[in-house]
Scaffold this motif. Sequence first.
Motif, short mmCIF file in Angstrom:
data_model
loop_
_atom_site.label_atom_id
_atom_site.label_comp_id
_atom_site.label_asym_id
_atom_site.label_seq_id
_atom_site.Cartn_x
_atom_site.Cartn_y
_atom_site.Cartn_z
N ASP B 103 19.69 12.12 -21.97
CA ASP B 103 19.83 12.01 -23.42
C ASP B 103 21.28 12.03 -23.88
N VAL B 104 22.08 12.90 -23.31
CA VAL B 104 23.47 12.96 -23.75
C VAL B 104 24.23 11.71 -23.35
N VAL B 105 23.92 11.16 -22.18
CA VAL B 105 24.55 9.90 -21.79
C VAL B 105 24.11 8.80 -22.76
N GLU B 106 22.85 8.81 -23.07
CA GLU B 106 22.32 7.83 -24.02
C GLU B 106 23.05 7.92 -25.36
N ALA B 107 23.28 9.15 -25.79
CA ALA B 107 23.98 9.37 -27.04
C ALA B 107 25.41 8.85 -26.96
N ALA B 108 26.06 9.13 -25.84
CA ALA B 108 27.44 8.68 -25.64
C ALA B 108 27.51 7.16 -25.73
N ARG B 109 26.50 6.52 -25.21
CA ARG B 109 26.48 5.06 -25.24
C ARG B 109 26.36 4.54 -26.66
N SER B 110 25.42 5.08 -27.39
CA SER B 110 25.23 4.63 -28.77
C SER B 110 26.53 4.80 -29.53
N ASP B 111 27.12 5.95 -29.32
CA ASP B 111 28.39 6.27 -29.93
C ASP B 111 29.45 5.22 -29.63
N TYR B 112 29.62 4.98 -28.38
CA TYR B 112 30.61 4.01 -27.91
C TYR B 112 30.35 2.64 -28.52
N ASP B 113 29.11 2.22 -28.46
CA ASP B 113 28.76 0.91 -28.98
C ASP B 113 29.01 0.80 -30.47
N GLU B 114 28.68 1.88 -31.16
CA GLU B 114 28.85 1.84 -32.60
C GLU B 114 30.32 1.78 -32.98
N ARG B 115 31.11 2.60 -32.33
CA ARG B 115 32.54 2.57 -32.60
C ARG B 115 33.10 1.18 -32.33
N ARG B 116 32.65 0.60 -31.26
CA ARG B 116 33.09 -0.75 -30.92
C ARG B 116 32.73 -1.76 -31.99
N THR B 117 31.47 -1.76 -32.37
CA THR B 117 31.01 -2.76 -33.34
C THR B 117 31.61 -2.53 -34.70
N ARG B 118 31.92 -1.28 -35.02
CA ARG B 118 32.51 -1.01 -36.31
C ARG B 118 33.96 -1.47 -36.35
N SER B 119 34.73 -1.08 -35.37
CA SER B 119 36.16 -1.39 -35.38
C SER B 119 36.44 -2.88 -35.31
N GLU B 120 35.67 -3.57 -34.54
CA GLU B 120 35.89 -5.01 -34.47
C GLU B 120 34.61 -5.75 -34.85
N GLU B 121 34.55 -6.09 -36.15
CA GLU B 121 33.37 -6.81 -36.63
C GLU B 121 33.26 -8.16 -35.95
N THR B 122 34.42 -8.68 -35.57
CA THR B 122 34.44 -10.01 -34.96
C THR B 122 33.70 -10.07 -33.63
N ARG B 123 34.37 -9.52 -32.64
CA ARG B 123 33.80 -9.58 -31.31
C ARG B 123 32.61 -8.63 -31.21
N SER B 124 31.53 -9.11 -30.72
CA SER B 124 30.37 -8.23 -30.53
C SER B 124 30.49 -7.51 -29.20
N VAL B 125 29.74 -6.48 -29.05
CA VAL B 125 29.79 -5.71 -27.81
C VAL B 125 29.33 -6.57 -26.64
N PRO B 126 30.14 -6.63 -25.63
CA PRO B 126 29.74 -7.37 -24.42
C PRO B 126 28.37 -6.92 -23.98
N GLU B 127 27.49 -7.84 -23.77
CA GLU B 127 26.11 -7.43 -23.48
C GLU B 127 25.93 -6.80 -22.10
N TRP B 128 26.93 -6.98 -21.26
CA TRP B 128 26.78 -6.34 -19.94
C TRP B 128 26.82 -4.82 -20.08
N LEU B 129 27.34 -4.38 -21.19
CA LEU B 129 27.36 -2.94 -21.42
C LEU B 129 26.04 -2.45 -21.99
N HIS B 130 25.20 -3.39 -22.33
CA HIS B 130 23.99 -3.01 -23.02
C HIS B 130 22.78 -2.71 -22.16
N ARG B 131 22.73 -3.32 -21.02
CA ARG B 131 21.58 -3.09 -20.17
C ARG B 131 21.43 -1.61 -19.92
N THR B 132 20.77 -0.98 -20.82
CA THR B 132 20.63 0.48 -20.91
C THR B 132 21.85 1.25 -20.50
#
Lengths: 132, 132
Positions: B103-132
Amino acid sequence: MSGLDFDSDGRRLLDQLFDKWSLLVLEALCDRPRRFNELRQHLPAITPKSLTTCLRRLERNGLIERLVVSTDPVAIEYRITDLGRSLESPLQAMLRWVVDHLDVVEAARSDYDERRTRSEETRSVPEWLHRT
Amino acid sequence: MSGLDFDSDGRRLLDQLFDKWSLLVLEALCDRPRRFNELRQHLPAITPKSLTTCLRRLERNGLIERLVVSTDPVAIEYRITDLGRSLESPLQAMLRWVVDHLDVVEAARSDYDERRTRSEETRSVPEWLHRT
DNA sequence: CAGTATCCCAATGGATACTG
DNA sequence: CAGTATCCATTGGGATACTG
């Protein structure tokens, strides 16, 4: 009761934790914070691309942090987080097991291969078993 | 002094030990000896091919044994060896860490992804980071 | 220094069907 | 039951060159 119950989430987390370099990078960072090129030197065979991928993953999983240190020419260092630190001792135990058993595993392999090649002179040992 | 020194041999052994299913199969066998189809049931997502590959590897590395039990219809069972057993506790520690921190790793991921998507509206999060 | 960008290949592993 | 045989898609990761 059979120990741990791994659903697909556990399976996938395992994937990300145990990619080719993660464990080694993580161990290097347990020791002390390091910079990109320090890590490259520490893991002689890693390519910049692989190292980047690995670091991003570890960072995303919350195991390490990427810090921009405002020195004159800015320095970028990677350091382990508390979460990462909590993995340290299991990690060290695994790595220690590996180094401690390198030779006996190696022996087991030779053994296996020899038995294989002896019993069936016809079919040769599948080479996918050979890559060390 | 930085802990363990991994030459290429250690690197390669790590590869073979940590393929996609080895740890899970090994854990299942720590519990008790099992037969092929028992393992398939235990690891619902594994295909026969992958299971075979995995078992052969573990066997070759000396971690498990393949036994032909001479019962009426011969039974084939896989059981852990002493060498494999010696890996049990480090292995369990790692797996336990994973389930305990899912769960905490899962949380860290959401966090990371959100910070990424927020800071750079342009580039989307590389999907290779998304596979759970 | 700390990466990114490409190109590319080998290998893992899923799906499926078949067999002694 | 305990696999093997194929086919095929994805991808991890090496090599190399380039950049803010």
